[in-house]
Design a protein around this motif. Structure first.
Motif, mmCIF file in Angstrom:
data_model
loop_
_atom_site.group_PDB
_atom_site.id
_atom_site.type_symbol
_atom_site.label_atom_id
_atom_site.label_comp_id
_atom_site.label_asym_id
_atom_site.label_seq_id
_atom_site.Cartn_x
_atom_site.Cartn_y
_atom_site.Cartn_z
ATOM 1 N N ILE A 118 0.840 -1.277 -0.008
ATOM 2 C CA ILE A 118 0.033 -0.156 -0.114
ATOM 3 C C ILE A 118 0.897 1.396 -0.102
ATOM 4 C CG2 ILE A 118 -1.548 1.495 1.194
ATOM 5 C CD1 ILE A 118 -3.069 -0.927 -0.068
ATOM 6 N N ASP A 119 0.499 2.210 -0.961
ATOM 7 C CA ASP A 119 1.194 3.455 -1.006
ATOM 8 C C ASP A 119 0.924 4.317 0.081
ATOM 9 O OD1 ASP A 119 2.581 5.773 -1.612
ATOM 10 O OD2 ASP A 119 1.813 6.014 -3.436
ATOM 11 N N PHE A 120 1.589 4.703 0.917
ATOM 12 C CA PHE A 120 1.258 5.453 2.230
ATOM 13 C C PHE A 120 0.833 7.059 1.798
ATOM 14 C CE2 PHE A 120 2.961 8.851 5.430
ATOM 15 C CZ PHE A 120 1.895 8.569 6.322
ATOM 16 N N PHE A 121 1.588 7.365 0.737
ATOM 17 C CA PHE A 121 1.495 8.719 0.094
ATOM 18 C C PHE A 121 0.173 8.807 -0.523
ATOM 19 C CE2 PHE A 121 5.817 7.588 -0.087
ATOM 20 C CZ PHE A 121 6.316 8.466 0.970
ATOM 21 N N GLU A 122 -0.577 7.781 -0.928
ATOM 22 C CA GLU A 122 -1.864 7.748 -1.372
ATOM 23 C C GLU A 122 -3.150 7.976 -0.207
ATOM 24 O OE1 GLU A 122 -5.053 5.150 -4.246
ATOM 25 O OE2 GLU A 122 -2.910 4.550 -3.941
ATOM 26 N N TYR A 123 -2.698 6.992 0.845
ATOM 27 C CA TYR A 123 -3.800 7.040 1.981
ATOM 28 C C TYR A 123 -3.311 7.946 3.060
ATOM 29 C CZ TYR A 123 -5.615 3.038 -0.617
ATOM 30 O OH TYR A 123 -6.318 2.178 -1.793
ATOM 31 N N GLY A 124 -2.055 8.196 3.422
ATOM 32 C CA GLY A 124 -1.599 8.892 4.318
ATOM 33 C C GLY A 124 -2.694 10.204 4.726
ATOM 34 N N PRO A 125 -2.975 11.095 3.947
ATOM 35 C CA PRO A 125 -3.867 12.289 4.235
ATOM 36 C C PRO A 125 -4.950 11.918 5.001
ATOM 37 C CG PRO A 125 -2.549 12.493 2.182
ATOM 38 C CD PRO A 125 -2.663 10.863 2.546
ATOM 39 N N ASP A 126 -5.432 10.593 4.654
ATOM 40 C CA ASP A 126 -6.747 10.298 5.323
ATOM 41 C C ASP A 126 -6.777 9.311 6.335
ATOM 42 O OD1 ASP A 126 -8.081 12.024 3.169
ATOM 43 O OD2 ASP A 126 -7.761 10.363 1.815
ATOM 44 N N PHE A 127 -5.512 8.919 6.827
ATOM 45 C CA PHE A 127 -5.599 7.936 7.609
ATOM 46 C C PHE A 127 -4.266 7.946 8.587
ATOM 47 C CE2 PHE A 127 -4.512 3.747 9.414
ATOM 48 C CZ PHE A 127 -5.622 3.218 9.823
ATOM 49 N N LEU A 162 2.011 7.032 10.894
ATOM 50 C CA LEU A 162 1.899 7.943 11.533
ATOM 51 C C LEU A 162 2.303 9.011 10.816
ATOM 52 C CD1 LEU A 162 4.508 6.348 14.219
ATOM 53 C CD2 LEU A 162 2.010 6.793 14.476
ATOM 54 N N ASP A 163 1.349 10.279 10.664
ATOM 55 C CA ASP A 163 1.608 11.352 10.222
ATOM 56 C C ASP A 163 1.616 12.511 11.143
ATOM 57 O OD1 ASP A 163 1.297 13.662 8.601
ATOM 58 O OD2 ASP A 163 -0.764 13.316 7.610
ATOM 59 N N GLY A 198 6.326 15.644 6.364
ATOM 60 C CA GLY A 198 6.504 16.943 5.554
ATOM 61 C C GLY A 198 7.842 17.416 5.915
ATOM 62 N N MET A 199 8.232 18.815 5.724
ATOM 63 C CA MET A 199 9.536 19.347 5.820
ATOM 64 C C MET A 199 9.705 19.543 7.318
ATOM 65 S SD MET A 199 10.890 19.203 3.127
ATOM 66 C CE MET A 199 12.393 20.117 3.442
ATOM 67 N N THR A 220 8.806 -3.590 7.208
ATOM 68 C CA THR A 220 8.544 -2.555 5.885
ATOM 69 C C THR A 220 8.720 -1.175 6.517
ATOM 70 O OG1 THR A 220 7.176 -4.267 4.953
ATOM 71 C CG2 THR A 220 7.056 -2.049 4.294
ATOM 72 N N LEU A 221 9.037 -0.229 5.702
ATOM 73 C CA LEU A 221 8.863 1.285 6.113
ATOM 74 C C LEU A 221 8.812 1.940 4.963
ATOM 75 C CD1 LEU A 221 9.655 3.560 7.971
ATOM 76 C CD2 LEU A 221 12.117 3.326 7.483
ATOM 77 N N THR A 222 7.958 2.848 4.950
ATOM 78 C CA THR A 222 7.409 4.033 4.022
ATOM 79 C C THR A 222 7.442 5.329 4.791
ATOM 80 O OG1 THR A 222 6.123 2.187 2.916
ATOM 81 C CG2 THR A 222 5.874 4.559 2.264
ATOM 82 N N CYS A 223 8.344 5.895 4.123
ATOM 83 C CA CYS A 223 8.458 7.330 4.716
ATOM 84 C C CYS A 223 8.581 8.431 3.908
ATOM 85 C CB CYS A 223 9.656 7.232 6.035
ATOM 86 S SG CYS A 223 11.187 7.033 5.080
ATOM 87 N N GLY A 224 8.055 9.468 4.421
ATOM 88 C CA GLY A 224 8.206 10.839 3.642
ATOM 89 C C GLY A 224 8.625 11.844 4.787
ATOM 90 N N LEU A 225 10.198 11.858 4.918
ATOM 91 C CA LEU A 225 10.784 12.742 5.878
ATOM 92 C C LEU A 225 12.019 13.422 5.210
ATOM 93 C CD1 LEU A 225 11.201 9.849 8.764
ATOM 94 C CD2 LEU A 225 9.592 11.798 8.444
ATOM 95 N N PRO A 226 12.331 14.539 5.778
ATOM 96 C CA PRO A 226 13.513 15.217 5.125
ATOM 97 C C PRO A 226 14.843 14.465 5.370
ATOM 98 C CG PRO A 226 12.701 16.213 6.861
ATOM 99 C CD PRO A 226 11.721 15.199 6.735
ATOM 100 N N THR A 227 15.862 14.651 4.669
ATOM 101 C CA THR A 227 16.975 13.634 5.165
ATOM 102 C C THR A 227 17.632 13.583 6.443
ATOM 103 O OG1 THR A 227 17.684 14.041 2.762
ATOM 104 C CG2 THR A 227 19.376 13.302 4.407
ATOM 105 N N TRP A 228 17.696 15.103 7.062
ATOM 106 C CA TRP A 228 17.968 15.120 8.315
ATOM 107 C C TRP A 228 17.116 14.362 9.353
ATOM 108 C CZ3 TRP A 228 14.510 17.560 11.682
ATOM 109 C CH2 TRP A 228 13.786 18.511 11.004
#
Length: 293
Positions: A118-127, A162-163, A198-199, A220-228
């Motif tokens: 499952i693509d977190f970036f598709e469902y993340g905003p709603d879950f 986790l958002d 986000g940033m 499994t790890l899917t993340c949308g995080l800045p490099t730092w």
């Protein structure tokens, strides 16, 4: 007047053997002008007025009794309907389902369980897993039996979304408390983690420390995080991590930055990049990946 009771509702009806005499054409004629009736007509009209008045009073009394009867029937209907509804609830088959069947139903009701692709970036905003309105929290709030089954089913708690952008207005203590419950209720199962910030990053949030201590269980790890923020996991061990998905979003950072957070991930097989462009250069040191898609 004679009275008879309706066999269905019991309402008493009165029957006048002398029905109302229709108005004569003379009355209609007088209604169209403003002249009085002739003396010879007055007595007859007064008799009609008397009989009509008596009938009106009789009908009004019948209407009152009918309304009272209707109100009584409506009360009985509501009571009977309430009894029927409650008995049907008590007799509902779901109350007799074994615990293991209910547990499987709960797993089917919970989004993303056993769905590692499952693509977190598709469902993340709603879950978000910490939201009490989402599964599996809301299942545990139905009744004591469902709560016991939900809490004792680790698979319900091992897929964690986790958002951190949602936690700005939430108590950090509440977030940490729910985070602890998630890790405890997931037992010793592998965790499917999906983290987005986000940033802003996640370094300042106390929930991050619990993430760092649980990395040995991540499969499994899917993340949308800045490099730092990714660098926060540098030095952590990921012995079970098989699939890693990253949304690259540091467009203002040095594209030659080296990320060594996942050097200790011996089972890692797949890396998925989500980016508007230029992501590969930032991760060129990650030559250990066997498949990049």
């Amino acid at each position: 007047m004679s009275q008879t009771a309706c066999p269905t509702c019991g309402i008493l009806s009165q029957h006048d053997p002398s029905p109302i005499v229709p108005l004569s054409s003379r009355v209609s004629e007088l209604l169209s002008v403003n002249t009085p009736p002739h003396d010879a007509e007055v007595d007859a009209m007064r008799q009609i007025a008397k009989e009509s008045s008596e009938l009106v009073d009789s009908l009004q009394e019948q209407v009152k009794k009918a309304q009272e009867r209707l109100s009584s029937l409506q009360d009985l209907h509501r009571t009977a309907l309430g009894t029927l509804t409650k008995v049907r609830i008590v007799l509902h088959p779901i109350r007799s389902l074994p615990r293991d069947i209910l547990s499987e139903i709960f797993l089917c009701c919970t989004p993303f369980v056993d769905e590692g692709d499952i693509d977190f970036f598709e469902y993340g905003p709603d879950f978000d897993t910490l939201c009490p309105k989402n599964h599996p929290w809301n299942l545990s709030h139905v009744c004591q039996r469902w709560r016991e089954i939900t809490i004792s089913t680790p698979r319900l708690w091992c897929t964690i979304y986790l958002d951190f952008q949602r936690y700005k207005d939430l108590s950090q203590k509440q977030c940490v408390f729910k985070g602890i419950l998630l890790f405890e209720r997931s037992g010793n199962l592998d965790l499917s983690m999906h983290v987005f910030s986000g940033m802003e990053g996640i370094s300042d949030h106390p929930l991050t420390s619990f993430l760092e201590t649980s990395t040995k269980r991540w499969s499994t790890l899917t993340c949308g995080l800045p490099t730092w923020s990714l660098q926060l996991f540098s030095g952590c061990s990921f012995p079970l991590l098989r699939e890693l998905g990253i949304r690259y979003q540091d467009t203002t950072e040095n594209t030659d930055a080296i990320v060594d957070s996942f050097n200790d991930a011996p089972c890692l097989k797949t890396l998925n990049f989500y980016s508007s462009g230029g992501a590969g250069e930032s991760y060129k040191c990650w030559n250990r990946f066997l498949a990049i898609s």
